[in-house]
Design an enzyme around this catalytic site. Structure first.
Site, PDB file in Angstrom:
ATOM      1  CG  HIS A   1      -3.409  -5.312  -8.032  1.00  0.00           C
ATOM      2  ND1 HIS A   1      -3.249  -4.081  -7.462  1.00  0.00           N
ATOM      3  CD2 HIS A   1      -4.350  -5.951  -7.288  1.00  0.00           C
ATOM      4  CE1 HIS A   1      -4.044  -3.964  -6.415  1.00  0.00           C
ATOM      5  NE2 HIS A   1      -4.721  -5.083  -6.294  1.00  0.00           N
TER       6      HIS A   1
ATOM      7  CG  HIS B   1      -2.068  -0.980   1.063  1.00  0.00           C
ATOM      8  ND1 HIS B   1      -2.730  -1.531   2.143  1.00  0.00           N
ATOM      9  CD2 HIS B   1      -2.656  -1.511  -0.047  1.00  0.00           C
ATOM     10  CE1 HIS B   1      -3.671  -2.352   1.708  1.00  0.00           C
ATOM     11  NE2 HIS B   1      -3.637  -2.358   0.381  1.00  0.00           N
TER      12      HIS B   1
END
Length: 422
Positions: free
Chosen positions: A393, A263
């Site tokens: 992703h 993150h």
């Protein structure tokens, strides 16, 4: 033993990979392989999308559960496919958008259900994380001209504004029951991070600066107020007053304890995007982005085997030592985006190193897709994730380096397409 790469690029090999014809062909081939693996196999004829196993077959073909982030991410990726000219993409956008609007949407109480199967809701809670992806899906679908896009954007915006958004702090509350009664005092950065992504996409799709203003406020809270004070480490979990909850222990998949270097990497790219979309007025964002990226490498990268540890404690020691596919993908996107503005060799060195790691350990050359989880020693495992969860992703890692670093990938594809052809 693997040691961290700190050397500068030699003059004979210093040009960025992103500008080299072979590398660009490699990236597009990898993107096309992902489309080949996921697109047709993911379509559930009863509506929505299957989640796939390692061989690309549905994990649960009979009465499969459809989770909202799977539905919306597939819509977003099909829009990317449509924008770059991938045949078949528009039908997938339509398939997903209709399921989102007709089934995930709660026609009685408003908002969108987390998951359902052929018989109805499985988890009828209202999650900020899921609603962020609804806004992203609608905003992306608008760029492809889908007829439901404006309705989805307007509806998701209204729900986020009236139910989730906390104007006093500049972020969203996390979750509610189906009838919008409060179920917890938990506040999380992950849902706010993905809402930042979605808000930027909504701004690009509509031109409404209110979306951008909200994204900037979230970044101020999560990064400038908290991450900067924590030596550029992103805290995941908070109490209702947005004080840090260091002792929080939740789902290892969605809310693991400690901090998640993946993150930090995701934020490093989003901050640069936000900086560019905000007319480059907020210089603190680029400084934070570079430091978050470097910290993720220095603290989160396994110097023995390679790969990012999934989570770290506050002494910077690994908690979950598994290496997942998505932090590598996000690191690639971040390294590429940052290196478009910061020409320090560090970012290009790591861009190459990350692709080396993906090519040699994460991409499943035999069956297709990317392996979702590796053990510490980089052998495949399935403790946290089963199968190959989604295309989102990895696809963006392949395509972000091919387009201008001017905003979201979808926006950049359109911008490149409208440049004069010679």
């Amino acid at each position: 033993m693997m040691t961290e790469t700190t050397w500068n690029l030699p003059k004979t090999n210093s040009g960025p990979w992103q500008s080299r014809p072979f590398h660009r062909q490699y990236l597009m081939r990898q993107a096309n392989d992902l489309f080949d693996f996921f697109e047709a196999a993911s379509i559930n004829p009863k509506g929505g999308f299957f989640e796939l196993d390692d061989d690309g077959l549905p994990l649960a073909e009979d009465n499969a559960t459809r989770q909202i982030h799977v539905t919306t991410r597939m819509i977003h990726c099909a829009v990317i496919g449509s924008l770059i000219g991938r045949p078949g993409s528009d039908e997938i956008i339509d398939h997903g958008m209709r399921y989102l609007w007709e089934k995930h949407r709660d026609h009685k109480n408003g908002g969108y259900l987390w998951s359902l199967n052929d018989e109805g809701p499985q988890d009828d809670s209202k999650q900020a994380y899921g609603h962020a992806f609804v806004l992203l899906a609608g905003s992306s679908a608008k760029l492809a001209g889908h007829p439901l896009a404006d309705q989805v954007i307007a509806d998701a915006t209204q729900v986020i504004e009236s139910r989730f958004w906390d104007e006093k702090v500049g972020a969203v509350r996390e979750e509610f029951a189906n009838d919008w009664s409060e179920t917890s005092q938990y506040r999380g950065q992950n849902s706010n991070m993905h809402l930042t992504e979605a808000l930027m996409a909504a701004f690009e799709a509509t031109g409404d600066k209110a979306y951008l203003a909200k994204a900037q406020r979230i970044a101020e809270l999560i990064i400038r107020k908290h991450a900067v004070q924590m030596d550029y480490r992103v805290a995941e979990h908070f109490h209702a007053d947005w004080s840090l909850d260091n002792g929080y222990e939740g789902s290892e998949m969605f809310r693991p304890s400690g901090s998640t270097p993946g993150h930090w990497l995701e934020w490093s790219r989003l901050l640069y995007q936000l900086f560019v979309l905000g007319q480059k007025e907020h210089g603190w964002m680029t400084d934070a982005a570079r430091k978050l990226f470097r910290n993720s490498i220095e603290l989160g990268w396994d110097k023995m085997h390679g790969g990012f540890f999934y989570t770290l404690d506050w002494d910077n020691q690994p908690i979950l030592r598994e290496k997942l596919w998505w932090p590598v993908a996000e690191a690639i996107g971040a390294a590429s985006f940052i290196s478009a503005y910061d020409h320090d060799d560090y970012f290009q060195v790591w861009y190459r190193k990350l692709w080396d790691h993906a090519e040699n350990h994460v991409i499943d050359h035999a069956r297709g897709g990317w392996l979702s989880e590796l053990k510490e020693d980089l052998t495949p495992t399935s403790r946290l994730f089963v199968g190959k969860p989604d295309i989102y992703h990895a696809l963006q890692a392949c395509l972000i380096p091919l387009y201008p670093a001017t905003g979201s990938l979808t926006h950049a594809i359109i911008e490149a397409d409208h440049r004069p052809h010679r």
